[in-house]
Scaffold this motif. Structure first.
Motif, mmCIF file in Angstrom:
data_model
loop_
_atom_site.group_PDB
_atom_site.id
_atom_site.type_symbol
_atom_site.label_atom_id
_atom_site.label_comp_id
_atom_site.label_asym_id
_atom_site.label_seq_id
_atom_site.Cartn_x
_atom_site.Cartn_y
_atom_site.Cartn_z
ATOM 1 N N UNK A 84 61.283 52.028 -12.706
ATOM 2 C CA UNK A 84 62.709 51.957 -12.398
ATOM 3 C C UNK A 84 63.502 51.777 -13.690
ATOM 4 N N UNK A 85 64.687 52.360 -13.700
ATOM 5 C CA UNK A 85 65.584 52.191 -14.836
ATOM 6 C C UNK A 85 66.677 51.200 -14.482
ATOM 7 N N UNK A 86 67.155 50.468 -15.486
ATOM 8 C CA UNK A 86 68.215 49.489 -15.293
ATOM 9 C C UNK A 86 69.513 50.060 -15.836
ATOM 10 N N UNK A 87 70.578 49.930 -15.045
ATOM 11 C CA UNK A 87 71.889 50.418 -15.462
ATOM 12 C C UNK A 87 72.888 49.268 -15.425
ATOM 13 N N UNK A 88 73.664 49.167 -16.511
ATOM 14 C CA UNK A 88 74.737 48.187 -16.590
ATOM 15 C C UNK A 88 76.048 48.970 -16.631
ATOM 16 N N UNK A 89 76.815 48.890 -15.528
ATOM 17 C CA UNK A 89 78.061 49.665 -15.438
ATOM 18 C C UNK A 89 77.817 51.133 -15.753
ATOM 19 N N UNK A 90 76.797 51.703 -15.082
ATOM 20 C CA UNK A 90 76.427 53.118 -15.198
ATOM 21 C C UNK A 90 75.828 53.488 -16.553
ATOM 22 N N UNK A 91 75.573 52.509 -17.431
ATOM 23 C CA UNK A 91 74.943 52.795 -18.729
ATOM 24 C C UNK A 91 73.483 52.385 -18.674
ATOM 25 N N UNK A 92 72.589 53.284 -19.104
ATOM 26 C CA UNK A 92 71.163 52.983 -19.125
ATOM 27 C C UNK A 92 70.883 51.910 -20.173
ATOM 28 N N UNK A 93 70.313 50.781 -19.738
ATOM 29 C CA UNK A 93 70.050 49.684 -20.678
ATOM 30 C C UNK A 93 68.577 49.263 -20.691
ATOM 31 N N UNK A 94 67.734 49.921 -19.897
ATOM 32 C CA UNK A 94 66.329 49.538 -19.936
ATOM 33 C C UNK A 94 65.538 50.167 -18.816
ATOM 34 N N UNK A 95 64.264 49.843 -18.781
ATOM 35 C CA UNK A 95 63.390 50.320 -17.716
ATOM 36 C C UNK A 95 62.243 49.329 -17.540
ATOM 37 N N UNK A 96 61.610 49.406 -16.368
ATOM 38 C CA UNK A 96 60.482 48.543 -16.046
ATOM 39 C C UNK A 96 59.519 49.347 -15.192
ATOM 40 N N UNK A 97 58.234 49.112 -15.358
ATOM 41 C CA UNK A 97 57.282 49.832 -14.531
ATOM 42 C C UNK A 97 55.869 49.694 -15.031
ATOM 43 N N UNK A 98 54.984 50.458 -14.386
ATOM 44 C CA UNK A 98 53.567 50.438 -14.737
ATOM 45 C C UNK A 98 53.286 51.517 -15.767
ATOM 46 N N UNK A 99 52.407 51.205 -16.709
ATOM 47 C CA UNK A 99 51.957 52.210 -17.673
ATOM 48 C C UNK A 99 51.180 53.282 -16.914
ATOM 49 N N UNK A 100 51.366 54.522 -17.304
ATOM 50 C CA UNK A 100 50.699 55.636 -16.627
ATOM 51 C C UNK A 100 49.182 55.439 -16.627
ATOM 52 N N UNK A 101 48.516 55.691 -15.519
ATOM 53 C CA UNK A 101 47.053 55.489 -15.456
ATOM 54 C C UNK A 101 46.281 56.195 -16.560
ATOM 55 N N UNK A 102 46.749 57.377 -16.975
ATOM 56 C CA UNK A 102 46.058 58.083 -18.060
ATOM 57 C C UNK A 102 46.126 57.298 -19.362
ATOM 58 N N UNK A 103 47.294 56.722 -19.649
ATOM 59 C CA UNK A 103 47.454 55.919 -20.868
ATOM 60 C C UNK A 103 46.628 54.639 -20.762
#
Length: 804
Positions: free
Chosen positions: A658-677
């Motif tokens: 998921x990506x985090x937006x602050x007042x419609x501005x992209x400010x970060x993301x959170x999630x699982x590392x891809x299984x291949x990586x």
């Protein structure tokens, strides 16, 4: 720089001040003394002995029985195992009762049945480092010259009754890389005079110019070259006092010619080189840039390939020295050398640095050239070396010198004002005091209505602007005398800014949540630089990288953070939770400094909870890491401003990101590392986040407002909405919130259903809604009006229908 206290006393009167007191004063004046080494500390009872007789030990092949005169009128027997001990030698003897380094006490002993009343010592046994001892005495005892007095103090003869001050010099203080430079500093501190060596020696009737011709092609690299010729020298050991001073300064003695050049190097700070004139190959000295691919065999017997970036001394055809770094083996002074060509020159520091770095050669000479030498000591150092060669090598110094001088070396003239000095220092030093201080440093000063015009000697190349003069006055006046004052102004040092205070709260929160702080390199490889980057940018390359792995500036903190997780997991640390607050670097174009932005990143893997007694275990999942971020957002007062949106990012799990937006501005993301990586890194499920911390910390936050505890009850309604599968629950929640108005206080998802009871491509999302009015008790009629608006809004905007 190692400074012998006794040697320093030759140039400045040190009476009434101990080495420790001198070290304290030098440190307080701005040059740190890192230590004072008393060379004879803990040593006593070592005298000069004369080996009168030597014979083989009757019961040991490797031992000798020596009869030694210690100046007491009686011979003492000492058993010695040194290979080089012999009859007629004068040696250092530790008598019975003597104490050597390491509190080693000498007692009467019997060695293979023979009495031994003392110990004949090597220099190592007297505390001298092996690397500083002349090669002929590196394995065995030290043999004194025949003119030393039997029974006298051996430590005094070796000048070990001395203290050595180790100066920690900053690169700008190259003037203190010489004994005379240190003497100027000490004389200024102690209000005393500097005594230079008196240079007088006989010269031969022949002139140097008739023996050698000097030509310099690379005048930018070598603006001044001086050559002197000394004939009929005798190669032998240098005087004992000179050897002792060299060893105290960290230089190994070789022979009188080489030792004299090293001695003058330490005394004047001017590197010298002595060529064997008969092996030089011609009467011409040509200084030029090396040809590409040209080779030279240096004094360490290594063949070195040169480039056009290197400066060489040649005999007109082939190189005989790598200028300012090391001489060539083809012109080395040897035991049969008779005639000397002495070089004293000024070389460009950058050119010497290039050669030193390219060939991995770091010498006392190159270190001084790199930092800068005094051009007005080039001639004086050559004359001083000629004097010593005449005195201690029996040399005949030819009249005059041959030189090339392509530049005028004028002292710098710097101006400042009394007002400026006092304003910067916050003091009220008088004009007379400032003039006195500068004159103590042997600067020429003129004063006109508060303006100080200072002519700085060429030995102090670090003094170029008026701030340098302020520093000189401050340190010689005494930093301790600068008054303590309270700060004046609107901003006071010592208080955290709002940004710093928030950042500190973020750190405390994360550590309280169970994460450990990590610090990783800002430099990375081109391959890793752009991975997981929050913003797209060109990479910023270093001009002179340490290695390919550290050649560019990073765009994300996560690649190195994942390396740290892998490192720990590989060492059986299965539960890892790390965070880092640091900068990434966004390119702003060629030849422009990159933009530095502060980021917060984290990586978590393994079990989040493991209570073995209760048998409870919980592995890290998406909602654990999202919960950490939610808590952080709440801490910063941004809960109402942050939105999560499902996203797909390279290197991340396509369904758990998921990506985090602050007042419609992209400010970060959170999630699982891809299984291949994860598989590539040999990791179990690992969850990460990266957030533009600067955007969160500078975001406007409404002031906290307190409300009265509710007196009236609230009403909850649960609804299950059927929507298309691609509709995101967050969008539905937003529509509900907007339609509910002020009466709707809380909305939360509590169920998701996808199954055979629904149409193909549909899902059911259940929400719990809580309605509340602080002024009255709500009725079903009041709630129904608002609730109908909500149902109508979700139907119109997201196509939702109420599930029956």
């Amino acid at each position: 720089m190692f400074v012998s206290y006794k040697w320093l006393a030759d140039y400045v009167d040190l009476s009434g001040i101990t080495p420790d007191e001198l070290a304290e004063k030098i440190t307080r004046s701005g040059i740190e003394v890192e230590g004072v080494d008393v060379l004879n500390d803990g040593i006593k009872g070592v005298v000069i002995g004369h080996v009168v007789e030597k014979e083989q030990h009757p019961d040991a092949d490797k031992l000798n029985k020596c009869q030694v005169d210690l100046g007491t009128g009686e011979l003492v027997q000492i058993i010695c195992g040194a290979k080089n001990v012999d009859k007629g030698q004068k040696v250092a003897v530790a008598t019975v009762g003597a104490v050597l380094p390491g509190n080693f006490k000498i007692k009467k002993a019997k060695l293979r049945g023979e009495a031994s009343n003392g110990m004949i010592c090597s220099l190592q046994e007297l505390g001298v480092e092996s690397k500083l001892i002349a090669k002929e005495y590196s394995e065995g005892i030290f043999v004194f010259p025949n003119d030393v007095e039997v029974g006298s103090d051996a430590l005094e003869q070796l000048q070990l009754d001395d203290a050595v001050l180790e100066l920690g010099l900053t690169p700008n203080r190259s003037d203190a890389l010489s004994m005379l430079g240190v003497a100027h500093e000490v004389a200024a501190i102690l209000h005393r005079e500097v005594k230079y060596p008196e240079i007088q020696y006989p010269t031969a009737s022949e002139k140097a110019v008739s023996y050698v011709n000097v030509k310099v092609e690379a005048t930018d690299d070598n603006p001044l070259y001086v050559a002197k010729v000394i004939k009929n020298v005798t190669i032998k050991p240098s005087p004992l006092w000179m050897q002792a001073r060299l060893m105290a300064a960290g230089i190994r003695p070789h022979n009188n010619v080489v030792d004299i050049t090293n001695y003058v190097l330490l005394e004047y700070g001017q590197p010298l080189h002595a060529f064997d004139f008969d092996r030089f190959g011609s009467k011409e000295v040509l200084v030029r840039r090396a040809n590409e691919g040209e080779t030279i065999v240096t004094l360490d017997d290594q063949e070195r390939t040169l480039t056009s970036e290197h400066l060489v001394i040649t005999n007109g055809t082939e190189p005989v020295a790598l200028a300012g770094v090391m001489g060539g083996a083809n012109s080395e002074v040897q035991s049969d050398t008779k005639n000397i060509l002495l070089e004293s020159a000024l070389f460009n520091g950058q050119r010497i640095r290039t050669a030193s770095k390219d060939h991995g050669l770091r010498s006392e000479a190159s270190a001084r050239y790199e930092k800068g030498v005094d051009p007005n000591r080039v001639h004086a150092a050559a004359e001083r070396a000629a004097q010593l060669l005449s005195q201690y090598a029996d040399g005949e110094v030819l009249e005059g010198a041959v030189e090339v001088n392509a530049q005028n070396f004028e002292p710098a003239v710097v101006q400042t004002t009394v007002e400026k000095v006092n304003k910067v220092l916050g003091m009220n030093i008088s004009t007379e005091e400032m003039v006195t201080i500068l004159e103590r440093l042997q600067f020429d000063v003129t004063q006109d209505n508060g303006t100080l015009t200072v002519t700085v000697p060429t030995r102090r190349g670090d003094i170029t602007i008026e701030e340098d003069l302020v520093e000189e006055i401050a340190r010689m006046y005494g930093y301790d005398n600068i008054p303590t004052t309270l700060p004046v102004g609107q901003a006071f040092p010592g208080k955290l800014t709002d940004y710093q205070e928030k950042r500190r709260r973020v750190r405390r929160y994360l550590e309280g949540s169970g994460l450990y702080q990590a610090i990783t390199y800002s430099l990375t490889s081109e391959e890793k630089a752009a991975r997981y980057a929050l913003e797209t940018s060109d990479i910023t390359k270093l001009s002179l990288p340490m290695s390919e792995e550290r050649s560019v500036l990073r765009l994300s903190l996560l690649p190195h953070l994942l390396d740290a997780v892998r490192y720990n997991v590989a060492r059986q640390i299965d539960q890892v939770a790390l965070y880092e607050i640091s900068s990434v670097f966004l390119s702003q174009g060629a030849d422009v400094q990159p933009l530095e932005k502060e980021r917060l990143a984290g990586a978590v893997t393994g079990l989040w909870h493991a209570h073995s007694w209760q048998g409870e275990k919980k592995a890290v999942d998406f909602y654990v890491v999202k919960g950490i971020i939610d808590g952080l957002i709440e801490l910063l007062g941004l809960s109402k401003d942050i939105q999560y949106k499902q996203a797909k990012r390279e290197g991340m799990h396509p369904g758990r990101t998921a990506e985090l937006y602050l007042d419609e501005k992209l400010v970060g993301y959170v999630g699982q590392v891809h299984p291949t990586v994860q598989k590539e890194l040999d990791l179990a499920e690992t969850y990460v986040f990266e957030i533009s911390l600067v955007d969160l910390l500078v975001a406007h936050v409404e002031e906290t407002r307190y409300e009265i505890i509710p007196r009236y009850p609230s009403i909850s309604r649960d609804i299950a909405l059927v929507v298309n599968k691609e509709v995101v629950s967050g969008d539905i929640e937003q529509v509900i919130t907007e339609a509910g108005g002020k009466m709707l206080k809380e909305v939360s998802v509590f169920d998701l259903y996808e199954g055979d009871r629904l149409e193909e491509g549909k899902k059911s999302v259940a929400f719990s809604l809580r309605y509340f009015d602080p002024e009255k008790t709500l009725t079903d009629e009041d709630v129904s009006k608002t609730h109908e608006k909500v149902l109508k809004a979700v139907e119109e905007k997201v196509g939702a229908t109420l599930r029956g």
